[in-house]
Design an enzyme around this catalytic site. Structure first.
Site, PDB file in Angstrom:
ATOM      1  N   HIS A   1      77.072  80.545  37.981  1.00  0.00           N
ATOM      2  CA  HIS A   1      75.784  79.953  38.339  1.00  0.00           C
ATOM      3  C   HIS A   1      74.980  79.603  37.090  1.00  0.00           C
ATOM      4  CE1 HIS A   1      76.843  82.015  42.110  1.00  0.00           C
ATOM      5  NE2 HIS A   1      76.105  81.093  42.697  1.00  0.00           N
TER       6      HIS A   1
ATOM      7  N   ASP B   1      82.766  73.996  44.730  1.00  0.00           N
ATOM      8  CA  ASP B   1      81.642  74.919  44.767  1.00  0.00           C
ATOM      9  C   ASP B   1      80.388  74.096  44.487  1.00  0.00           C
ATOM     10  OD1 ASP B   1      80.182  77.240  44.953  1.00  0.00           O
ATOM     11  OD2 ASP B   1      81.340  78.350  43.458  1.00  0.00           O
TER      12      ASP B   1
ATOM     13  N   ASP C   1      77.460  80.231  54.120  1.00  0.00           N
ATOM     14  CA  ASP C   1      78.162  81.316  53.419  1.00  0.00           C
ATOM     15  C   ASP C   1      77.867  82.626  54.142  1.00  0.00           C
ATOM     16  OD1 ASP C   1      79.145  80.060  50.701  1.00  0.00           O
ATOM     17  OD2 ASP C   1      77.084  79.371  50.940  1.00  0.00           O
TER      18      ASP C   1
END
Length: 600
Positions: free
Chosen positions: A251, A324, A138
């Site tokens: 998250h 993800d 990332d």
């Protein structure tokens, strides 16, 4: 041995031998001529027929391991995978992808990463499958990066949005992509294509280019071109179907996006549509609920109506769909880890990123195929996409990199100069009521206080280069009363105070927001000259609008602080324009400073 294996081994056999001496396989073992895409597909189909089910499923997993060396044991790997070294993880699962994290001990330097990549690829081609990894990370630029200096740093997406310069955004992606490729990283999980229409979004914010869908679409396309055409690595637009309007962080919670279908098509969809039209290689899913696209309440990552119905069938995306991280709480709330892995594939995902229970999830997918719940043909469809992209991006034939070229590729003077020129255009002067900016050239004492150990020091260094006598009093994200009192005392002893704020709007973290606001208001009450700078989201000013001078940099790296110093001293004119509305505190519908605002 399948046709694709024979083809890949042509380059790999030489590459493995040359790994120890750092010779680029791009020079020594060029891939054979492949006549056309149909021929590629036929060869890969033949290869897939020769793979075991375990090998096929392994290619659908993107794993990581702790540590900076493929052959170095780490007890954390043993706890997660049952084996100690990254090389052993590869031998056990034969994964198709790999991801690097700085926070998990993977990143020490560009040279170390290039060496590590070669070690991992050698481990992959030495398995019975002989298929190299797609190594990813990332490196979004700005506030989300896994590889810091000496790699070239940029201001990030919202900084690009503030410039409105798509050519610069493409240049930045090209530089970042070439540096990643030199380190053996062939896929960047970037750009973020989310449209940040919610100023209270805790997880996207400056990771987005803008709140304007067209500007986000234009910037997304520019960066896709930079990564894929200019650098030759895979770009990944994220987070589909759009994570820009939420107050929850996926998250830790499961966000719901309550856009109507019309709103989704108007706000969230345009950047993804543009990316697909531009030939984006991969798209990452979001762990969010979008009732207008799937009313069942299933997260998009696990939703067949969203991934297959909308992304594949409606938008016509033919590339790779990657989830993800499956270790995130949002996708684990409704189902157990085993079910999550199976449902993601049923929904249409091709690769499963960061499974938190690898053995359980790997075997769950195998069992789903063996039981007939998932057809092997469905697995083969994903394998075709995975292997075609490895072929397209040169991973199959040239998985290794020349470590000796790092110094002439990563963080070069030319790249650093380009980055500085690009970031210089992004600083936005939001308020200058007392005409404090620009400062005169006369010597002065400046206090640099607020958030960020390296940020405040970097800014102080840049100001000192311009003749200021600087004092640094870093106070953190939630400054204590003692730290606030100390900063106020120091401000009274200096001519000018520059205070940096970081998400001082974020009332979901009450102490952080209240304490930063208290610091700023205390400094303003001294009557001394105070310059407030938001070094992340530009929204902070809504909570202390009495500040007469306010700037937004959208990023807190040294490159952004140097640009800020240039603006403060009048070396450059601030040209950044707000790429979002800054709303009134407590009234998100009322702009305090509108999109496009910016003083010069």
């Amino acid at each position: 041995m399948s046709a694709l294996r024979r083809l890949s081994l042509v380059g790999i056999a030489t590459a493995t031998v040359l790994a120890g001496v750092g010779v680029s396989t791009a020079q020594s073992a060029p891939p054979p001529e492949l006549p056309d895409e149909a021929s590629d597909t036929a060869r890969i189909a033949q290869s897939i027929r020769g793979m075991s089910l375990e090998e096929k499923v392994g290619q659908m997993f993107v794993l990581f391991a702790y540590g900076p060396d493929a052959n170095k044991p780490d007890t954390r790997n043993t706890s997660l995978y049952g084996v100690a070294t990254p090389a052993e993880v590869i031998a056990k699962y034969k994964p198709g992808g790999w991801i690097y994290f700085n926070a998990r001990g993977n990143v020490e330097s560009p040279t170390q990463l290039a060496t590590y990549s070669n070690q991992l690829q050698t481990a992959a081609v030495n398995t019975g499958l002989h298929v190299p990894l797609t190594i990813a990370t990332d490196q979004e630029q700005g506030v989300v990066v896994r590889i810091g200096p000496p790699a070239t740093q940029f201001g990030g997406n919202m900084a690009h949005g503030a410039t409105r310069d798509t050519a610069d955004a493409r240049t930045a992606a090209g530089i970042t992509g070439r540096e990643l490729k030199a380190m053996g990283i062939r896929q960047d999980y970037a750009p973020v294509a989310d449209v940040n229409v919610n100023a209270l979004n805790p997880v996207i914010g400056v990771r987005s280019f803008s709140s304007n869908p067209q500007l986000v679409a234009d910037m997304t396309v520019a960066q896709v071109q930079g990564y894929q055409r200019d650098a030759g690595i895979m770009a990944t637009a994220k987070h589909f179907p759009g994570h820009g309007d939420t107050r929850d962080d996926s998250h830790t919670a499961l966000p719901t996006i309550n856009h109507t279908l019309t709103e989704w098509n108007t706000i969230d969809a345009p950047p993804f549509k543009a990316a697909i039209k531009a030939g984006i290689d991969s798209i990452m899913t979001a762990h969010i609920v979008v009732p207008s696209l799937d009313p069942t309440g299933v997260p998009a990552t696990l939703s067949k109506p969203i991934l297959t119905g909308v992304l594949r069938n409606q938008l016509g995306f033919k590339g790779l769909i990657i989830t993800d991280a499956l270790e995130m709480a949002a996708v684990r709330l409704q189902y157990g880890d085993a079910e999550v892995a199976v449902r993601a594939i049923e929904a249409g995902a091709d690769q499963l990123l960061l499974p938190p229970a690898p053995d359980l999830q790997f075997n769950a997918v195998l069992d789903a195929v063996r039981s007939g719940r998932i057809s092997e043909r469905r697995i083969d469809e994903s394998l075709m996409r995975i292997l075609l992209l490895k072929l397209k991006n040169g991973v199959l034939f040239n998985p290794l990199v020349d470590v000796s070229k790092i110094a002439t590729t990563v963080g070069t003077p030319a790249s650093l100069a380009s980055a500085q020129q690009i970031v210089d255009k992004s600083v936005t002067l939001v308020k200058n009521n007392t005409s404090t900016v620009p400062l005169s050239a006369e010597p002065r004492k400046i206090l640099v206080t607020g958030w960020g150990v390296s940020t405040t020091q970097s800014l102080a260094n840049s100001l000192a280069k311009r003749g200021a006598t600087t004092t640094v009093a870093q106070t953190g994200a939630a400054p204590s009363d003692a730290a606030i009192a100390d900063a106020i005392a120091k401000a009274q002893q200096n001519d000018v105070t520059v205070v940096t704020t970081m998400k001082a709007w974020d009332t979901t973290v009450t102490d952080k927001a209240a304490k930063q606001q208290k610091l700023v208001k205390g400094l303003l009450a001294t009557g001394k000259t105070v310059i407030v700078v938001a070094v992340r989201d530009p929204y902070d000013i809504a909570y202390f609008d009495e500040a007469p001078t306010y700037l937004a940099t959208y990023g807190y790296a040294a490159v952004s602080m140097e640009s800020l110093a240039k603006v403060l001293y009048g070396e450059i004119t601030p040209t950044g324009k707000l790429p979002v509305d800054i709303p009134v505190a407590g009234n998100p519908a009322k702009p305090l400073y509108p999109f496009g605002h910016g003083l010069s």
